[in-house]
Design an enzyme around this catalytic site. Structure first.
Site, PDB file in Angstrom:
ATOM      1  N   SER A 489       2.735  21.267  -7.681  1.00 42.60           N
ATOM      2  CA  SER A 489       3.064  21.213  -9.107  1.00 42.60           C
ATOM      3  C   SER A 489       3.554  19.806  -9.437  1.00 42.60           C
ATOM      4  O   SER A 489       2.813  18.850  -9.253  1.00 42.60           O
ATOM      5  CB  SER A 489       4.075  22.300  -9.459  1.00 42.60           C
ATOM      6  OG  SER A 489       4.158  22.474 -10.842  1.00 42.60           O
ATOM      7  N   ASP A 576      -5.329  28.860 -12.180  1.00 43.45           N
ATOM      8  CA  ASP A 576      -4.020  28.314 -12.545  1.00 43.45           C
ATOM      9  C   ASP A 576      -3.917  28.146 -14.062  1.00 43.45           C
ATOM     10  O   ASP A 576      -4.655  27.371 -14.657  1.00 43.45           O
ATOM     11  CB  ASP A 576      -3.838  26.962 -11.859  1.00 43.45           C
ATOM     12  CG  ASP A 576      -2.416  26.440 -11.939  1.00 43.45           C
ATOM     13  OD1 ASP A 576      -1.669  26.879 -12.831  1.00 43.45           O
ATOM     14  OD2 ASP A 576      -2.059  25.584 -11.111  1.00 43.45           O
ATOM     15  N   HIS A 608      -1.218  29.196  -9.792  1.00 48.42           N
ATOM     16  CA  HIS A 608      -0.307  28.067  -9.615  1.00 48.42           C
ATOM     17  C   HIS A 608       0.493  28.277  -8.328  1.00 48.42           C
ATOM     18  O   HIS A 608       1.602  28.807  -8.335  1.00 48.42           O
ATOM     19  CB  HIS A 608       0.615  27.953 -10.815  1.00 48.42           C
ATOM     20  CG  HIS A 608       1.326  26.637 -10.899  1.00 48.42           C
ATOM     21  ND1 HIS A 608       0.660  25.445 -11.092  1.00 48.42           N
ATOM     22  CD2 HIS A 608       2.644  26.313 -10.820  1.00 48.42           C
ATOM     23  CE1 HIS A 608       1.523  24.456 -11.132  1.00 48.42           C
ATOM     24  NE2 HIS A 608       2.736  24.960 -10.956  1.00 48.42           N
TER      25      HIS A 608
END
Length: 673
Positions: A489, A576, A608
């Site tokens: 991330s 995602d 994600h």
């Protein structure tokens, strides 16, 4: 008097690993034995998540006999990760589809002869539990964005019939606080300038009772926590006119605020709430380690007793409604965490289980908190893990410099903490020093530290990471020619920024679901993040103005791709919703056009980050071979780690040792009749 019922034999770490043996990835990244342990409201049952046929499912057992546990769900694909008890003794859980984060709400009755799962919310929208109340055991409040994907309305659900009725339509607020009587007591409006307003319903309209400017506001610094049983007192964290976030109570009628607890070095990070009265009995603050401040004298003896039970950081993770039974967890850094059943009446603390028994005899390393100074004088609370047997004099420094992996946390409005970390253990076991840094912008250390990260993606936040790597070199911990950067991330963004903006600083990089283009990232976030866009403009950059877009372009790794000179591994979940696949595709395509080697992994059934252990093991198997190739650590061959994984490698399979062969073996096996 504390009565301690111990497990079978004392816990002791395994051998120091000097024989070079490797902890299998299956042990480090596979399913836990048992996790998310809770007690039913009536105290009669214990529940937890555990594998059933290799997939995490809900299990339940009589509280007096946990060995009689049985699975009450039968998920066969993605597993269950989040659940709660309703007051009618049914279990509620959330599940999405292949990582799309459109969470649907399910219920199941764990009683004998029960176990039929029922879905309560529709497809194509995101649901979340708003409130579960002891006063309405057969009902719950659920927030759903099926009317407008940007905003969640609150519905009252009947658990017996599945029928729902609208309780509160959302006119554009970021969220609501409801009490045990299912009354909406507070709304939070996130303003266009990045601040927030607290509003109460009065005479058919909303009245502002508290305003927080953008400098003071963050969901992690100034945030409502809950309402007491009267429905008039709001507990919230607040850092107005101060630096660290303190715990306060706000009288919703008079507007009077009262300070409850504070710490000069750290924000309030967790609270312990009475299960019936809804009062806050203790609050935790975490600087380098977590510590609890007791507010209610009625639990002082209990907390003191429980600190004697086991090593590690203690948390009360679940309580029965009558408050006679607690589930208590203990977190350590070099072993699996423990769960205990605590009987408040007798003082008995009965060991239940660890969350991964296989780790008990494995050579696990210690994690050491350190403070690193940034180039402009900030204290960066960080954590370092060294391979076993490399610190002969016990000074938390290796006998000689080691290859190092700088592991960057996501968020970035999050933080690294002390405790068992599977990635730290994996890397240390393979011969690497591992460093995690709470760079500026991280949460937990006050608003000055967090606000120091505003508009510093790819700027001073990145400088903090470089400063940490330089510190490790200066301390004799890291070999300057063998340092990798790795993260997911925001940590993935930091990896891309490092290899594109400081191309000689690291030997290689591993990016998992990191944005490469800040403009396309901000323009493609989920619709339900709409209330947060003002905050994003303050903290990341303004994509709505010409000047802001120019700034974001300069801080986007995609626009510096031609600078990449070091090997790069990228992992992406195809579904995602936060950092969409296009973010990885852009940087991969840019590198391919320039003839720069890159290996790109795509998982069609993930979002994600990766939920399925089979996909986690596949990703880390590739990362392990990749790091060994470029840093020189040990690695466990990929072997059969792809057999149950959805992994695909559109680009660069030839760049990682054993990757093409493992894919071929997997595909040949799946093609067999």
């Amino acid at each position: 008097m504390l009565i301690l019922v111990a497990r079978d034999g004392p816990y002791s770490p395994g051998p120091n690993g000097e024989d070079g043996s490797l902890i299998p990835r299956q042990v480090l990244f596979g399913n836990p034995d048992k996790t998310s342990v809770k007690i039913s409201p009536d105290g009669s049952q214990i529940s937890y998540l555990a594998p059933a046929n290799g997939v995490l499912n809900l299990w339940a057992a009589p509280a007096e006999d946990p060995l009689r546990a049985r699975p009450v769900t039968n998920d066969t694909h993605r597993g269950i990760r989040s659940y709660a008890w309703a007051y009618n003794n049914e279990i509620l859980y959330l599940q999405d589809t292949d990582g799309d984060e459109n969470w649907r709400l399910f219920k199941v009755n764990p009683g004998p002869g029960k176990g039929e799962v029922e879905c309560l919310t529709p497809k194509g929208c995101l649901a979340a539990i708003q409130k579960i109340s002891l006063y309405f055991p057969n009902e719950i409040l659920v927030c759903i964005n099926d009317r407008d994907p940007r905003y969640h309305d609150i519905y009252r659900f009947n658990l017996s019939t599945g029928n729902r009725s609208l309780l509160q339509k959302n006119p554009g607020f970021g969220g609501f606080i409801t009490d045990d009587q299912f009354q909406v007591r507070l709304a939070v409006n996130l303003t266009a300038d990045g601040g927030a307003e607290y509003l109460v319903p009065r005479n058919g309209s909303w009245e502002i009772i508290l305003k927080i400017n953008s400098e003071d506001y963050s969901p992690y610094l100034s945030s409502p926590i809950g309402i007491d049983k009267t429905g008039r007192m709001l507990f919230f964290t607040d850092n107005r006119n101060r630096d660290t976030a303190a715990l306060k109570v706000l009288d919703l009628d008079s507007g009077r605020e009262t300070l409850i607890a504070e710490d000069p070095n750290a924000d309030a990070s967790a609270v312990l709430v009475h299960p019936r009265d809804c009062t806050i009995q203790a609050v935790a603050f975490t600087y380098d380690r977590k510590h609890w401040k007791i507010l209610d004298s009625s639990i002082e003896k209990d907390m003191a007793r429980l600190r004697e039970v086991a090593d590690g950081e203690m948390d009360v993770v679940s309580r029965s409604l009558d408050d006679k039974a607690w589930i208590v967890s203990y977190l350590r850094d070099n072993g699996p965490g423990d769960y205990y059943y605590y009987n408040r009446s007798s003082g008995e603390a009965r060991f239940l289980f660890t969350w991964n028994k296989e780790l008990e005899d494995k050579p696990l390393a210690r994690m050491h908190p350190v403070i690193i100074k940034s180039r402009d004088g900030l204290d960066l609370i960080s954590y370092i893990t060294l391979p076993l047997g490399r610190d002969g004099d016990g000074n938390d420094h290796p006998d000689r410099p080691l290859p190092l992996v700088l592991l960057v946390h996501g968020g970035p409005w999050y933080r690294d903490n002390w405790g068992y970390n599977s990635i730290h253990q994996w890397l240390a076991n393979r011969g690497y020093a591992v460093l995690s840094i709470n760079f500026r912008g991280s949460t937990g250390f006050g608003k000055s530290f967090m606000n120091a990260g505003n508009l510093e993606w790819g700027g001073k936040m990145q400088d903090d990471l470089i400063d940490g790597a330089n510190w490790a070199v200066a301390e004799g911990i890291a070999d300057p020619d063998r340092i990798a950067i790795m993260g997911g991330s925001y940590g993935g963004y930091a990896t891309l920024a490092a290899l594109t903006m400081t191309p000689e600083a690291f030997a290689c990089g591993v990016d998992l679901v990191g944005p490469s283009n800040l403009i396309t990232f901000l323009e493609s976030v989920p619709a339900y993040w709409e209330p947060l866009t003002g905050l994003f403009r303050v903290r990341i950059g303004d994509n709505t103005t010409e000047e802001g877009r120019a700034f974001l372009e300069n801080r986007s790794p995609i626009n510096h791709a031609e600078n990449v000179t070091r090997p790069l591994l990228i992992g992406q979940g195809a579904n995602d919703p936060r950092v969409r696949q296009n973010e990885s595709e852009q940087i991969v395509n840019a590198l391919e056009k320039r003839g720069i080697p890159v290996t790109y992994l795509v998982f069609p059934d993930e979002g994600h980050g990766f939920a399925r252990p089979e996909n986690n093991m596949a990703f880390f198997a590739v990362a392990e071979a990749f790091l060994a190739q470029h840093l020189g650590g040990e690695f466990e061959p990929i072997g059969s780690d792809f057999q149950q994984s959805s992994i695909t490698v559109p680009v660069g399979a030839e760049e990682v040792p054993g990757l093409k062969e493992a894919l071929k073996a997997r595909d040949n096996t799946s093609a067999m009749p």
